[in-house]
Design a protein around this motif. Structure first.
Motif, PDB file in Angstrom:
ATOM      1  N   ARG A   1       8.444   1.817   2.380  1.00 23.65           N
ATOM      2  CA  ARG A   1       7.084   2.045   2.431  1.00 23.65           C
ATOM      3  C   ARG A   1       6.844   3.582   1.630  1.00 23.65           C
ATOM      4  O   ARG A   1       7.322   4.548   1.989  1.00 23.65           O
ATOM      5  CB  ARG A   1       6.428   2.337   3.759  1.00 23.65           C
ATOM      6  CG  ARG A   1       5.181   2.860   3.827  1.00 23.65           C
ATOM      7  CD  ARG A   1       4.162   1.913   3.315  1.00 23.65           C
ATOM      8  NE  ARG A   1       2.851   2.224   3.784  1.00 23.65           N
ATOM      9  CZ  ARG A   1       2.001   2.887   2.687  1.00 23.65           C
ATOM     10  NH1 ARG A   1       2.471   3.103   1.259  1.00 23.65           N
ATOM     11  NH2 ARG A   1       0.725   3.084   2.859  1.00 23.65           N
TER      12      ARG A   1
ATOM     13  N   VAL B   1      -3.930   1.098   4.335  1.00 21.38           N
ATOM     14  CA  VAL B   1      -3.557   0.304   5.195  1.00 21.38           C
ATOM     15  C   VAL B   1      -2.536  -0.457   4.175  1.00 21.38           C
ATOM     16  O   VAL B   1      -3.042  -0.879   2.954  1.00 21.38           O
ATOM     17  CB  VAL B   1      -4.505  -0.582   5.618  1.00 21.38           C
ATOM     18  CG1 VAL B   1      -4.025  -1.832   6.279  1.00 21.38           C
ATOM     19  CG2 VAL B   1      -5.454   0.258   6.673  1.00 21.38           C
TER      20      VAL B   1
ATOM     21  N   PHE C   1       0.701  -3.514   3.324  1.00 20.28           N
ATOM     22  CA  PHE C   1       1.641  -4.603   3.737  1.00 20.28           C
ATOM     23  C   PHE C   1       2.611  -4.884   2.953  1.00 20.28           C
ATOM     24  O   PHE C   1       2.458  -5.022   1.679  1.00 20.28           O
ATOM     25  CB  PHE C   1       0.426  -6.053   4.126  1.00 20.28           C
ATOM     26  CG  PHE C   1      -0.517  -5.771   5.134  1.00 20.28           C
ATOM     27  CD1 PHE C   1      -0.429  -5.929   6.423  1.00 20.28           C
ATOM     28  CD2 PHE C   1      -1.697  -5.154   4.614  1.00 20.28           C
ATOM     29  CE1 PHE C   1      -1.144  -5.848   7.395  1.00 20.28           C
ATOM     30  CE2 PHE C   1      -2.830  -5.192   5.534  1.00 20.28           C
ATOM     31  CZ  PHE C   1      -2.623  -5.570   6.971  1.00 20.28           C
TER      32      PHE C   1
ATOM     33  N   TRP D   1       5.114  -3.013  -1.483  1.00 16.04           N
ATOM     34  CA  TRP D   1       3.999  -2.790  -0.751  1.00 16.04           C
ATOM     35  C   TRP D   1       2.661  -3.004  -1.592  1.00 16.04           C
ATOM     36  O   TRP D   1       2.605  -2.505  -2.517  1.00 16.04           O
ATOM     37  CB  TRP D   1       4.224  -1.461   0.012  1.00 16.04           C
ATOM     38  CG  TRP D   1       5.256  -1.357   0.794  1.00 16.04           C
ATOM     39  CD1 TRP D   1       6.545  -1.093   1.218  1.00 16.04           C
ATOM     40  CD2 TRP D   1       5.125  -1.413   2.563  1.00 16.04           C
ATOM     41  NE1 TRP D   1       7.071  -1.170   1.994  1.00 16.04           N
ATOM     42  CE2 TRP D   1       6.273  -1.253   3.000  1.00 16.04           C
ATOM     43  CE3 TRP D   1       3.779  -1.666   3.276  1.00 16.04           C
ATOM     44  CZ2 TRP D   1       6.630  -1.309   4.266  1.00 16.04           C
ATOM     45  CZ3 TRP D   1       4.055  -1.765   4.650  1.00 16.04           C
ATOM     46  CH2 TRP D   1       5.302  -1.644   5.256  1.00 16.04           C
ATOM     47  N   THR D   2       1.556  -3.816  -0.679  1.00 14.15           N
ATOM     48  CA  THR D   2       0.386  -3.968  -1.277  1.00 14.15           C
ATOM     49  C   THR D   2      -0.449  -2.976  -0.294  1.00 14.15           C
ATOM     50  O   THR D   2      -0.296  -3.323   0.723  1.00 14.15           O
ATOM     51  CB  THR D   2       0.075  -5.319  -1.407  1.00 14.15           C
ATOM     52  OG1 THR D   2       0.736  -6.249  -1.939  1.00 14.15           O
ATOM     53  CG2 THR D   2      -1.452  -5.590  -1.817  1.00 14.15           C
ATOM     54  N   THR D   3      -1.341  -2.308  -1.125  1.00  9.00           N
ATOM     55  CA  THR D   3      -2.342  -1.388  -0.362  1.00  9.00           C
ATOM     56  C   THR D   3      -3.821  -2.152  -0.442  1.00  9.00           C
ATOM     57  O   THR D   3      -4.498  -1.518  -1.249  1.00  9.00           O
ATOM     58  CB  THR D   3      -2.318   0.056  -0.689  1.00  9.00           C
ATOM     59  OG1 THR D   3      -0.742   0.285  -0.628  1.00  9.00           O
ATOM     60  CG2 THR D   3      -2.857   0.832   0.081  1.00  9.00           C
TER      61      THR D   3
ATOM     62  N   LEU E   1     -10.499  -4.595   7.234  1.00  8.27           N
ATOM     63  CA  LEU E   1      -9.235  -4.147   7.402  1.00  8.27           C
ATOM     64  C   LEU E   1      -9.606  -2.682   7.668  1.00  8.27           C
ATOM     65  O   LEU E   1      -8.893  -2.034   8.810  1.00  8.27           O
ATOM     66  CB  LEU E   1      -8.490  -4.097   6.136  1.00  8.27           C
ATOM     67  CG  LEU E   1      -7.556  -5.374   6.028  1.00  8.27           C
ATOM     68  CD1 LEU E   1      -6.902  -5.323   4.782  1.00  8.27           C
ATOM     69  CD2 LEU E   1      -6.517  -5.473   7.119  1.00  8.27           C
TER      70      LEU E   1
ATOM     71  N   ILE F   1      -4.137  -3.097  13.695  1.00  5.53           N
ATOM     72  CA  ILE F   1      -3.273  -3.641  12.547  1.00  5.53           C
ATOM     73  C   ILE F   1      -1.782  -3.543  12.927  1.00  5.53           C
ATOM     74  O   ILE F   1      -1.352  -2.358  13.568  1.00  5.53           O
ATOM     75  CB  ILE F   1      -3.336  -2.667  11.225  1.00  5.53           C
ATOM     76  CG1 ILE F   1      -4.587  -2.537  10.638  1.00  5.53           C
ATOM     77  CG2 ILE F   1      -2.285  -3.112  10.221  1.00  5.53           C
ATOM     78  CD1 ILE F   1      -4.986  -3.819  10.120  1.00  5.53           C
ATOM     79  N   GLU F   2      -1.067  -4.575  13.016  1.00  2.00           N
ATOM     80  CA  GLU F   2       0.166  -4.513  13.668  1.00  2.00           C
ATOM     81  C   GLU F   2       1.659  -4.750  12.705  1.00  2.00           C
ATOM     82  O   GLU F   2       1.137  -4.932  11.372  1.00  2.00           O
ATOM     83  CB  GLU F   2       0.347  -6.044  14.654  1.00  2.00           C
ATOM     84  CG  GLU F   2      -0.340  -5.857  15.991  1.00  2.00           C
ATOM     85  CD  GLU F   2      -0.198  -7.009  16.669  1.00  2.00           C
ATOM     86  OE1 GLU F   2       0.516  -8.089  16.156  1.00  2.00           O
ATOM     87  OE2 GLU F   2      -0.420  -6.993  18.111  1.00  2.00           O
TER      88      GLU F   2
ATOM     89  N   PRO G   1       4.217  -5.984  10.385  1.00  2.00           N
ATOM     90  CA  PRO G   1       4.707  -4.984   9.491  1.00  2.00           C
ATOM     91  C   PRO G   1       3.684  -4.174   8.729  1.00  2.00           C
ATOM     92  O   PRO G   1       4.079  -3.359   8.122  1.00  2.00           O
ATOM     93  CB  PRO G   1       5.667  -5.737   8.635  1.00  2.00           C
ATOM     94  CG  PRO G   1       5.195  -6.824   8.588  1.00  2.00           C
ATOM     95  CD  PRO G   1       4.360  -7.198   9.776  1.00  2.00           C
ATOM     96  N   GLY G   2       2.276  -4.169   9.000  1.00  2.00           N
ATOM     97  CA  GLY G   2       1.445  -3.459   8.352  1.00  2.00           C
ATOM     98  C   GLY G   2       1.575  -2.041   8.916  1.00  2.00           C
ATOM     99  O   GLY G   2       2.126  -1.745   9.981  1.00  2.00           O
ATOM    100  N   SER G   3       1.266  -1.156   7.850  1.00  2.00           N
ATOM    101  CA  SER G   3       1.245   0.306   7.805  1.00  2.00           C
ATOM    102  C   SER G   3      -0.104   0.730   8.066  1.00  2.00           C
ATOM    103  O   SER G   3      -0.762   0.479   6.837  1.00  2.00           O
ATOM    104  CB  SER G   3       2.185   0.682   7.269  1.00  2.00           C
ATOM    105  OG  SER G   3       2.072   2.214   6.846  1.00  2.00           O
TER     106      SER G   3
END
Length: 634
Positions: A282, A309, A311, A317-319, A346, A355-356, A358-360
């Motif tokens: 990440r 946020v 994923f 990673w996509t933000t 979101l 947000i669970e 593997p979401g960051s």
């Protein structure tokens, strides 16, 4: 749930369903009364009739001790069905526990269980049964345990799949916002909603278990003498199949008919009920110099600074939410508008801690009533969010658990956080339903969600938020799919809650007109960022961002020329993974320059309480507004 029992009669409305149900009923009667009626004949030894063929006295002949084979097959029904059902129960129980375990275990432990299940599923069931039979030993007990353990992996994977499909529902998210623990969510909201397909598959599995158990007994691993089941009788008859085929025919037919009855009933149930049934690290968020909204910090209910946020995906990673900053004060009504995919929901989910992995979720500052949401433990946040944060979701039908009554769902919060008894919590739930103007609240509290209209469900959802003492109400598209009359009632209800409780409200909507008529301040989001923040008083006359002005121009009013095409914004919003280094709105903007395509503008103040992220903010007036949207009319 009423729907659960109400749909099962449909299973026997088909010819296959009727035949399989009748066969199962007859097998049940035979299992109950068979040993009573034919027990004596099955055990009677006749040395004058050893291994005889079919006759009038013995339709399928006799065995090596002169005992009637037909009587023994009928008596063996109880043991055969009982052991098969017991093995199925063991398999379903273990499988359900293994499948549900990742929902309540720590992440590393859940992954370990899931990996073990996937490995076990790769092996054929009969091979697993033979493996476990060696471990548990030869005999009835060992065979039952071996068969049950061999069935568990398939049910575990099915449970995991079904639980994952339910875990994303809004009523589960609502329970989490209310601070309900993982175990309680699992047993109250997840398992009841996947029970029906599990029962269907268990019925089909029982037929397979019966055939498998008969195979184990046939091989000499299962039931041992002097007990007997169909598999053991089939093995005894096979020894002299060439001399007297009927001795093997009776137990063989019994196994086939019983197996077909279970499988056909399961298939009929499935048809009737509709249940056919590595990432880069990440990256650290780059700081975005966006300032929080001006306002006194002392009465801030929600403070968000530089929220991201992200994923994981195959390409990294996509933000979808990148650098959002804003503040909501006590008693304030703030609107969030933007096209679908702009990051509105979101942002709300991140604020609500929904947000669970593997979401960051990262932020320079994310505080609710002064409590940091990212660094405080889940246990400490549970009571705070459960009583002080209310979430009203977009779809009122999926906001409630369909297997539980409305009153019980509202009362859950008070029992969980306020320590009220069942009766006191239900009384409070009735009072909250009355507060949101639902008629006959006592009767309505005993009803299920499907018995409410859309507007009533939405008001009941707001009533659930009032079970505590909300400091902030996040309403995510609360009027979607509602007619204008009900929509107005819901908006009036939110305004009344704000006036009576001094609660702050964050209203997310795609309808900029609703926001302008309801809210005091507006946040305009595009491609995961706030591109403009201003008061609703300035919205129609002083909006400075081309996107905001294009949204306003796309809303028809009484003066709109009905003969002219409706104004639209040309192009489409970018996907989160398609964002470049410049302004995300540049490809659709009539004022874009090379600087816009190369540099992403920051959200900067242009006046008191007014911020805009644009290198060429439009001047107040109507000429540039018309120019900005002209491309959409071509």
């Amino acid at each position: 749930m009423r729907g659960f029992g109400a749909r099962w009669p449909a299973v026997v409305r088909t010819p296959v369903g009727v035949v399989s149900a009748v066969l199962l009923f007859l097998l049940l009667l035979l299992a109950v009364f068979g040993p009573v009626v034919w027990g004596g004949a099955a055990d009677a030894i006749d040395t004058n009739a050893l291994q005889q063929g079919p006759s009038g006295a013995h339709p399928f002949g006799t065995d090596a001790l002169g005992r009637d084979i037909l009587a023994r097959v009928l008596v063996a029904t109880r043991l055969t069905l009982g052991l098969a059902l017991l093995a199925t129960l063991i398999g379903v129980t273990i499988g359900t526990v293994l499948g549900a375990a990742p929902s309540v275990l720590p992440r590393w432990a859940g992954r370990l269980v899931t990996s073990a299940v996937h490995v076990a599923v790769a092996f054929p069931g009969l091979l697993l049964a033979l493996f476990f039979a060696v471990i548990f030993g030869v005999g009835t007990t060992g065979a039952v345990l071996a068969l049950g353990f061999s069935m568990a992996p398939n049910f575990a994977r099915l449970t995991q799949t079904l639980a994952a499909s339910v875990a994303g529902r809004e009523y589960v998210a609502a329970a989490r916002v209310s601070g309900v623990g993982r175990a309680r969510i699992l047993f109250r909201h997840v398992l009841p909603n996947i029970a029906e397909p599990l029962v269907v598959n268990a019925t089909i599995g029982a037929g397979g278990a019966l055939l498998a158990f008969a195979g184990l007994s046939f091989l000499g691993i299962g039931v041992q003498a002097p007990s007997f089941d169909w598999g053991r009788l089939l093995g005894e008859g096979l020894d002299r199949i060439y001399l007297s085929p009927a001795s093997a025919l009776a137990p063989g037919v019994a196994v086939v008919v019983a197996g077909l009855a279970f499988n056909l009933f399961g298939e009929s149930a499935a048809a009737a009920l509709g249940h056919r049934a590595r990432f880069a690290r990440r990256p650290e968020s780059a700081p975005v110099p966006e300032e929080a909204a001006a306002g006194p910090a002392g009465d801030a209910v929600l403070v968000v600074e530089n929220l991201h946020v992200a994923f994981p995906g195959q390409a990294g990673w996509t933000t979808p939410v990148r650098g959002v900053s804003f503040t909501v004060h006590s008693g304030e009504l703030v609107g969030v508008v933007g096209e679908s995919g702009s990051g509105k929901s979101l942002t709300a989910l991140a604020v609500s801690r929904l947000i669970e992995a593997p979401g960051s979720v990262t932020a320079d500052r994310l505080e609710f009533t002064g409590t940091p949401l990212l660094s405080t433990s889940e246990r400490e946040l549970r009571a705070l969010l459960g009583t002080s944060l209310s979430m009203v979701f977009q779809d009122p039908m999926t906001s409630f658990n369909p297997t539980r009554r409305i009153g019980g769902q509202l009362a859950e919060l008070s029992r969980q956080h306020q320590g009220l008894s069942r009766r006191a919590a239900l009384a409070r739930a009735v009072d909250r339903l009355r507060a949101v103007r639902i008629t006959e609240p006592e009767r309505r509290a005993r009803q299920y969600p499907h018995e409410f209209s859309g507007g009533m469900r939405q008001r009941a959802m707001i009533g659930m938020g009032l079970m505590g003492d909300p400091r902030l109400v996040i309403a995510d598209e609360p009027t979607t799919a509602l007619d204008v009359t009900v929509q107005r009632r819901v908006l009036r209800l939110l305004a009344r809650i704000r006036a009576e409780r001094s609660a702050a409200i964050l209203l997310i909507s795609h309808d900029i007109t609703v926001v302008s008529q309801t809210c005091e301040r507006v946040l305009v989001m595009y491609a995961g960022r706030v591109v403009e923040e201003l008061s609703t008083v300035e919205l129609f006359g002083a909006a400075r961002h081309p996107y905001t002005r294009a949204l306003l121009a796309a809303v028809p009013d009484m003066d709109t020329d009905r003969d002219a095409p409706l104004a639209v914004i040309p192009g489409r919003p970018p996907e989160p993974g398609e964002l470049s280094g410049g302004c995300a709105f540049a490809p659709r903007c009539a004022f874009a320059t090379e600087r816009c395509r190369d540099e992403d503008p920051v959200l900067a103040p242009v006046s008191a309480g007014h911020r805009v992220a644009c290198w060429h903010p439009a001047a107040a007036g109507g000429t540039e507004l018309e120019t900005a949207t002209a491309g959409g009319n071509e």
